[in-house]
Write an enzyme that holds these catalytic residues in place. Structure first.
Site, PDB file in Angstrom:
ATOM      1  CD  GLU A  98      59.743  87.838  59.036  1.00  0.00           C
ATOM      2  OE1 GLU A  98      60.525  86.752  58.953  1.00  0.00           O
ATOM      3  OE2 GLU A  98      60.245  88.972  58.814  1.00  0.00           O
ATOM      4  CB  CYS A 337      67.067  78.504  62.328  1.00  0.00           C
ATOM      5  SG  CYS A 337      66.565  78.150  63.778  1.00  0.00           S
TER       6      CYS A 337
END
Length: 345
Positions: A98, A337
């Site tokens: 990713e 995050c």
């Protein structure tokens, strides 16, 4: 020692310097000026294969067409309402990683992965739930930046090594990528952030390179007991030793450290935790970056209220600790995050 380029699978060309690419074209029987052309097509024009480079003769392109540049394929792309884009990139061996592109009016930041998966298994993080496969090669890191730059059709300004993986468990390839991103893509070292959960002696080793990058240390707890609960590897690396190594890093590099602290409701978000944290921060250049928890399905942690977040930040500020609150982008696309994992959204 001269690097050899005898087989197509030996060395992807992405990540090689102008000098190395010039050496490569000469080994293929071409004049040296072809090296600069190759360099420009790889780093500036986004060539995915040597067959794309139309300034080369058709015959030579056919002869070298099997030599890999080292680019990935966009397997899936998702866009959050705030324009953050998450990419699933398919590598040459079939692995998926990713990458996140985070645009603002003046900046384009890329959050890059350094490993396929992550071995750290932090309790609050989605990436570690999927296990670990391997380190990324330098060209696979550089490719992430080029992919985002090409997709947005604008120049990348900042890079953060905060994607999948623990960068300091892949130091050789991460540093090689940093040097190429700086020298070949023109991204200043001060605009590159390397994040780490803290690996014994690796921060000290990084300091010896005397880079001008920003180091971000994922602390997430104010004491050893809480940190061991969140980060399993902390059992082998006491918080006091980690802070000591961080102090040494600042002394050697003259660069301020950023401490990342994820706020988990009723776990590490009390004013007493803030005051305990402040005791570790005194006496050297540092900054605390507070990150309100971004939820994942595998665990039951909760995000603190806005009032608790501000109370924690104020408690640090009262202790004369530089502090800021980072509200993550890409939350709706699972690109924030702690949410990265190699799956579609």
């Amino acid at each position: 020692m001269t690097q050899s380029f005898k087989t197509p699978t030996q060395t992807p060309l992405l990540g090689l310097s102008l000098a190395k690419l010039t050496e490569w074209v000469q080994q293929q029987g071409q004049p040296a000026y072809r090296g600069k052309q190759l360099y420009q097509w790889i780093y500036q024009k986004g060539a995915k294969s040597l067959a794309d480079i139309t300034v080369f003769s058709k015959q030579w392109r056919e002869e070298i067409s099997n030599f890999p540049i080292g680019r990935s394929v966009i397997h899936h792309r998702s866009v959050a309402p705030d324009a953050t884009v998450k990419y699933l990139l398919k590598l040459s061996d079939g692995n998926i990683i990713e990458t996140v592109g985070i645009p603002t009016y003046k900046r384009l930041t890329v959050c890059v992965s350094s490993q396929v998966g992550c071995p750290m298994a932090c309790d609050f993080c989605a990436t570690g739930k999927g296990g670990f496969s391997r380190n990324l090669e330098a060209h696979e890191i550089i490719d992430q930046v080029l992919t985002v730059q090409e997709d947005f059709e604008r120049r990348v300004s900042h890079i953060v090594f905060m994607g999948m993986g623990e960068p300091l468990l892949n130091t050789k390839n991460v540093l090689a990528a940093v040097r190429s991103l700086n020298q070949d893509l023109g991204i200043g070292q001060r605009l590159i952030t390397i994040s780490t959960s803290g690996i014994r002696d690796r921060i000290r080793q990084l300091a010896q390179h005397k880079l001008q990058v920003t180091l971000a240390v994922s602390l997430h707890a104010s004491n050893q007991r809480l940190r061991e609960h969140l980060i399993p590897s902390a059992k082998f690396y006491p918080l006091a030793d980690l802070i000591s190594e961080c102090r040494e890093y600042v002394k050697i590099t003259k660069r301020r450290i950023s401490f990342e602290y994820i706020l988990l409701a009723s776990f590490n978000d009390l004013p007493d935790h803030a005051r305990e944290l402040a005791k570790n921060m005194r006496g050297f250049q540092c900054h605390v970056n507070l990150i309100p928890y971004n939820p994942i399905s595998e665990v039951d942690y909760q995000r603190p209220t806005q009032e608790m977040i501000k109370t924690f930040a104020n408690a640090l500020a009262e202790q004369n600790i530089a502090v800021s609150i980072r509200y993550s982008r890409g939350l709706e696309a699972n690109a924030a995050c702690g949410q990265l994992r190699a799956s579609r959204v």
